[in-house]
Design a protein around this motif. Structure first.
Motif, PDB file in Angstrom:
ATOM      1  N   ILE A 283       5.105  39.906 -13.398  1.00 43.34           N
ATOM      2  CA  ILE A 283       5.122  40.156 -14.880  1.00 43.34           C
ATOM      3  C   ILE A 283       6.077  41.572 -15.214  1.00 43.34           C
ATOM      4  N   GLU A 284       5.611  42.485 -14.652  1.00 47.40           N
ATOM      5  CA  GLU A 284       6.156  43.788 -14.846  1.00 47.40           C
ATOM      6  C   GLU A 284       7.734  43.889 -14.562  1.00 47.40           C
ATOM      7  N   ARG A 285       7.835  43.469 -13.274  1.00 49.72           N
ATOM      8  CA  ARG A 285       9.241  43.313 -12.647  1.00 49.72           C
ATOM      9  C   ARG A 285      10.069  42.420 -12.965  1.00 49.72           C
ATOM     10  N   GLY A 286       9.462  40.931 -13.461  1.00 52.62           N
ATOM     11  CA  GLY A 286       9.992  40.128 -13.723  1.00 52.62           C
ATOM     12  C   GLY A 286      10.872  39.219 -12.562  1.00 52.62           C
ATOM     13  N   ARG A 287      10.229  39.118 -11.331  1.00 53.51           N
ATOM     14  CA  ARG A 287      10.678  38.460 -10.388  1.00 53.51           C
ATOM     15  C   ARG A 287       9.660  37.395  -9.598  1.00 53.51           C
ATOM     16  N   THR A 288      10.205  36.493  -8.878  1.00 55.21           N
ATOM     17  CA  THR A 288       9.438  35.314  -8.287  1.00 55.21           C
ATOM     18  C   THR A 288       8.867  35.965  -6.964  1.00 55.21           C
ATOM     19  N   VAL A 289       7.578  35.772  -6.714  1.00 53.95           N
ATOM     20  CA  VAL A 289       7.041  36.268  -5.389  1.00 53.95           C
ATOM     21  C   VAL A 289       6.717  35.251  -4.618  1.00 53.95           C
ATOM     22  N   TYR A 290       7.095  34.811  -3.513  1.00 52.67           N
ATOM     23  CA  TYR A 290       6.697  33.897  -2.500  1.00 52.67           C
ATOM     24  C   TYR A 290       5.724  34.343  -1.343  1.00 52.67           C
ATOM     25  N   ARG A 291       4.529  34.066  -1.340  1.00 52.88           N
ATOM     26  CA  ARG A 291       3.546  34.463  -0.150  1.00 52.88           C
ATOM     27  C   ARG A 291       3.391  33.518   0.869  1.00 52.88           C
ATOM     28  N   GLU A 292       4.288  33.379   1.711  1.00 55.12           N
ATOM     29  CA  GLU A 292       4.070  32.225   2.773  1.00 55.12           C
ATOM     30  C   GLU A 292       2.973  32.148   3.414  1.00 55.12           C
ATOM     31  N   ASP A 293       2.290  33.197   3.667  1.00 47.50           N
ATOM     32  CA  ASP A 293       0.976  33.399   4.416  1.00 47.50           C
ATOM     33  C   ASP A 293      -0.026  34.678   3.812  1.00 47.50           C
ATOM     34  N   ILE A 294      -0.950  34.181   3.306  1.00 48.18           N
ATOM     35  CA  ILE A 294      -1.760  35.101   2.518  1.00 48.18           C
ATOM     36  C   ILE A 294      -3.073  35.535   3.692  1.00 48.18           C
ATOM     37  N   SER A 295      -2.727  35.534   4.682  1.00 53.68           N
ATOM     38  CA  SER A 295      -4.021  35.927   5.758  1.00 53.68           C
ATOM     39  C   SER A 295      -4.356  37.355   5.631  1.00 53.68           C
ATOM     40  N   ASN A 296      -3.225  38.225   5.413  1.00 49.19           N
ATOM     41  CA  ASN A 296      -3.704  39.464   5.383  1.00 49.19           C
ATOM     42  C   ASN A 296      -3.954  39.918   4.008  1.00 49.19           C
ATOM     43  N   ASP A 297      -4.651  40.963   3.598  1.00 52.41           N
ATOM     44  CA  ASP A 297      -5.236  41.374   2.376  1.00 52.41           C
ATOM     45  C   ASP A 297      -4.177  42.277   1.730  1.00 52.41           C
ATOM     46  N   HIS A 298      -3.189  41.757   1.490  1.00 48.78           N
ATOM     47  CA  HIS A 298      -2.018  42.412   0.756  1.00 48.78           C
ATOM     48  C   HIS A 298      -2.332  42.720  -0.618  1.00 48.78           C
ATOM     49  N   TYR A 299      -3.154  41.677  -1.357  1.00 48.48           N
ATOM     50  CA  TYR A 299      -3.333  41.746  -2.565  1.00 48.48           C
ATOM     51  C   TYR A 299      -5.024  41.377  -2.587  1.00 48.48           C
ATOM     52  N   PRO A 300      -5.735  42.098  -3.792  1.00 52.31           N
ATOM     53  CA  PRO A 300      -7.030  42.178  -3.737  1.00 52.31           C
ATOM     54  C   PRO A 300      -7.620  40.535  -4.020  1.00 52.31           C
ATOM     55  N   GLU A 301      -6.783  39.811  -4.861  1.00 56.09           N
ATOM     56  CA  GLU A 301      -7.370  38.640  -5.139  1.00 56.09           C
ATOM     57  C   GLU A 301      -7.381  37.454  -4.143  1.00 56.09           C
ATOM     58  N   GLU A 302      -6.433  37.911  -3.062  1.00 56.18           N
ATOM     59  CA  GLU A 302      -6.021  36.631  -2.213  1.00 56.18           C
ATOM     60  C   GLU A 302      -7.301  36.248  -1.164  1.00 56.18           C
ATOM     61  N   ALA A 303      -8.278  37.173  -1.028  1.00 54.98           N
ATOM     62  CA  ALA A 303      -9.414  36.777  -0.187  1.00 54.98           C
ATOM     63  C   ALA A 303     -10.185  35.586  -1.035  1.00 54.98           C
ATOM     64  N   SER A 304     -10.487  35.739  -2.333  1.00 53.00           N
ATOM     65  CA  SER A 304     -11.214  34.490  -2.794  1.00 53.00           C
ATOM     66  C   SER A 304     -10.167  33.366  -2.761  1.00 53.00           C
ATOM     67  N   LEU A 305      -8.901  33.526  -2.799  1.00 52.66           N
ATOM     68  CA  LEU A 305      -7.892  32.308  -2.581  1.00 52.66           C
ATOM     69  C   LEU A 305      -8.054  31.757  -1.049  1.00 52.66           C
ATOM     70  N   ARG A 306      -7.997  32.663  -0.227  1.00 51.67           N
ATOM     71  CA  ARG A 306      -8.531  31.886   1.223  1.00 51.67           C
ATOM     72  C   ARG A 306      -9.778  31.313   1.171  1.00 51.67           C
ATOM     73  N   ALA A 307     -10.672  31.635   0.626  1.00 56.02           N
ATOM     74  CA  ALA A 307     -11.973  31.025   0.726  1.00 56.02           C
ATOM     75  C   ALA A 307     -12.086  29.682  -0.009  1.00 56.02           C
ATOM     76  N   LEU A 308     -11.027  29.534  -0.847  1.00 59.41           N
ATOM     77  CA  LEU A 308     -10.904  28.256  -1.419  1.00 59.41           C
ATOM     78  C   LEU A 308     -10.168  27.149  -0.548  1.00 59.41           C
ATOM     79  N   GLY A 309      -9.390  27.825   0.443  1.00 57.51           N
ATOM     80  CA  GLY A 309      -8.625  26.906   1.281  1.00 57.51           C
ATOM     81  C   GLY A 309      -7.268  27.192   1.185  1.00 57.51           C
ATOM     82  N   ILE A 310      -6.570  28.231   0.209  1.00 56.55           N
ATOM     83  CA  ILE A 310      -5.155  28.355   0.076  1.00 56.55           C
ATOM     84  C   ILE A 310      -4.679  29.158   1.054  1.00 56.55           C
ATOM     85  N   ARG A 311      -3.628  29.063   1.383  1.00 57.73           N
ATOM     86  CA  ARG A 311      -2.440  29.807   2.566  1.00 57.73           C
ATOM     87  C   ARG A 311      -1.281  30.129   2.014  1.00 57.73           C
ATOM     88  N   ALA A 312      -0.607  29.492   0.973  1.00 54.62           N
ATOM     89  CA  ALA A 312       0.546  29.999   0.551  1.00 54.62           C
ATOM     90  C   ALA A 312       0.548  29.928  -0.951  1.00 54.62           C
TER      91      ALA A 312
END
Length: 599
Positions: A283-312
């Motif tokens: 939003i603030e920088r206006g660029r598209t971000v593609y996270r191929e693998d969210i296994s690492n905790d790079h962003y705080p909300e991704e742990a909950s997404l992994r619990a849902l089965g999301i990987r990319a």
């Protein structure tokens, strides 16, 4: 096989078949020449050789015609066989007719060189031209030996040079033609590919536009998003989709979700912090971000997404001009499952839906504004009705008492006159307080309300208010817990007294007869806390904010009042740097908590 190689193969097949029929057509010509020259052959051996060669020519022509139709898999070998056959036949003809003085058949070698150059380009033309040298040399030696014709080396060399030049020129021309043909075929293939790509992109753009239009197809958010999701699934596979909108103060709010965990995680209406999250980049920088693998905790909300089965996941900004108003997020349960083309498609789709999302948000804001205006209008109407009712009672009492005194003054005893005058005084005071509340409300809204601050003993104010409330009624008991060492606060004594009076009178008004109102005062963490608790019916949670608004009253309240008392109370509390809150559950009474900073 592509279209270009296929066309080249077909041309080669056509050429080989055409030459095969030309070779067969030369058989009758060779027969005619043989018959015409029968009387001229120097010996019977030459004539027999001519007939034998004619038979071989006929057989080879037929064989090559058959092979031209049945040996498509090895066209280069078939072309080479044709060149070798023609070279051998023409060489044999020159020896069979070596007795002719002018040797016109020597020119047939040029045709073989031309054939070799056409099939095998420059290299084939040069090899065929060079091959004429030993044949011509052997022929001249044969002629000298058999017929005593001297060898003419100059003519032989000239013929070889001409053959080499013919092979080189024709071979080079064939090279150039085939190179240009390949370039043209490559350009045609590229044009066809670009046409297909353009058609595919047009289809994607139309599908993206349909998805964007689906989001704007209804002013109802749930219906619009459901239509958008249906179109989106036909365009791009996903396991979870979400639209988030930026809000002031570095935050965002989830507008809609679909797919995995739509109701369990980040459901619609959830507030999200932008700084430190992936939304900061989107939003603030206006660029598209593609996270191929969210296994690492790079962003705080991704742990909950992994619990849902999301990987990319892919997040693209909702770009409105140069401003990002939110983000479109698509997720999948497989790692690295988005191609670069799909990432670009998500970016395009986000740009297309930005306007529809903005329109929906504007509509929601305008609808909320209309609802608020409608509510305020209703409150104003209720206020007019309430004020009319509140004014009518005191005015009727004042007018009635005044007219009674005027008409029957001589007849009334002194104590009766005092009673009527007391009624007039009390009701006049009520009218004055009512008008004062209305005027105070107007000044607060206009920002012209004045305060006179000084050091105040809030305990004295509470004691005075409780004492006055006890004198004014006897149906509700008041209990007070007030420490003796209460620190002072800095404030306007008159307004604080009005604030406390409003809280206590409000508690008494909503308590049942025989009930109890508790007033507790204490110091806590740099503040003085005043807690007023009644024994009334309580207040529903959805009405907690409403009762502090101008003209606001709890739903179902049937007590008299204008709905200005708590509005003024909170305004006075906030003007003193404090706060006023309510704690209440239906059937358990209500507790109002005033918090003022210590002076």
């Amino acid at each position: 096989m592509g279209a270009g190689p296929h066309r080249r193969t077909e041309r080669l097949v056509t050429l080989i078949r055409s030459l095969s029929f030309v070779r067969f057509a030369l058989v009758p010509l060779a027969l005619i020449k043989l018959l015409l020259d029968r009387e001229n052959f120097p010996s019977a051996g030459y004539e027999r050789a001519a007939w034998t060669l004619l038979g071989i020519h006929l057989v080879l022509s037929v064989v090559l015609i058959v092979l031209a139709y049945r040996w498509r898999a090895r066209l280069r070998y078939l072309a080479l066989l044709g060149v070798v056959t023609d070279f051998a036949l023409t060489s044999a003809l020159m020896f069979v007719y070596a007795w002719e003085p002018a040797q016109p058949l020597r020119a047939l070698h040029f045709l073989v060189v031309l054939e070799a150059a056409i099939f095998f380009r420059l290299l084939g033309g040069l090899i065929a031209g060079a091959a004429t040298l030993p044949i011509l040399l052997a022929l001249d030696v044969w002629r000298q030996d058999q017929f005593g014709v001297p060898i003419r080396y100059d003519a032989m060399v000239l013929r070889v040079i001409v053959a080499l030049a013919l092979g080189a020129v024709v071979g080079r021309l064939v090279d150039m033609e085939r190179s240009q043909a390949r370039d043209a075929e490559d350009r045609a293939a590229e044009a066809e590919r670009l046409r297909d790509e353009l058609g595919r992109r047009v289809d994607l753009l139309e599908a993206s536009s349909r998805a964007a239009r689906a989001l704007g197809s209804s002013l109802d958010l749930e219906a619009a998003f459901a239509a958008f999701v249906r179109e989106l699934r036909s365009l791009l596979a996903f396991d979870r989709a979400a639209i988030l909108l930026a809000e002031g103060g570095g935050g965002a709010r989830v507008m809609a979700t679909a797919g995995l965990g739509a109701k369990e995680f980040l459901e619609p209406g959830t507030a999200v912090t932008v700084p430190g999250s992936i939304l900061e980049e989107v939003i603030e920088r206006g660029r598209t971000v593609y996270r191929e693998d969210i296994s690492n905790d790079h962003y705080p909300e991704e742990a909950s997404l992994r619990a849902l089965g999301i990987r990319a996941r892919v997040l693209a900004p909702l770009q409105l001009g140069s401003r990002s108003i939110g983000a479109l997020a698509l997720s999948r349960s497989e790692r690295a499952s988005f191609s670069q083309e799909e990432v670009g498609l998500v970016t395009l789709l986000a740009r297309l839906v930005a306007t529809a999302v903005q329109n929906l948000r504007t509509y929601e804001a305008e609808r909320a504004t209309v609802e608020e205006l409608r509510r305020l209008s209703s409150l104003r109407a209720d206020f007019v009705s309430l004020v009319s009712h509140e004014l009518r009672g005191p005015m009727a009492a004042v007018i009635g008492s005044a007219r009674t005194l005027q008409a029957r003054w001589p007849e009334l005893r002194p104590e009766q006159r005092e009673a009527f005058l007391a009624v007039i005084a009390d009701e006049t005071s009520r009218l004055s307080a009512l008008v004062g509340d209305v005027l105070d409300t107007s000044r607060i809204e206009a920002g012209t309300f004045g305060y006179r601050f000084s050091e105040i003993d809030l305990g004295d104010i509470v004691r005075s208010s409780v004492a006055a409330a006890e004198l004014g009624q006897d149906e509700v008991s008041l209990t007070t817990e007030l420490p003796t060492d209460l620190p002072n606060v800095r404030g306007d004594a008159e307004r604080l007294r009005q604030l406390v009076d409003n809280l206590i009178s409000n508690a008494i008004k909503y308590s049942d007869s025989g009930g109890e109102v508790q007033v507790d005062v204490r110091a806590d963490d740099g503040h003085v806390l005043v807690r007023v608790r009644d024994s009334g019916p309580g207040i529903l949670a959805e009405h907690h904010a409403q009762i502090f608004e101008k003209f606001g009253r709890a739903g179902g309240a049937n007590k008299p009042g204008t709905g200005l008392g708590l509005f003024l109370a909170r305004s006075f509390a906030e003007a003193h740097g404090g706060s006023l809150q309510v704690e209440s559950e239906p059937g358990e009474g209500a507790a109002f908590l005033l918090r003022l900073p210590i002076g």
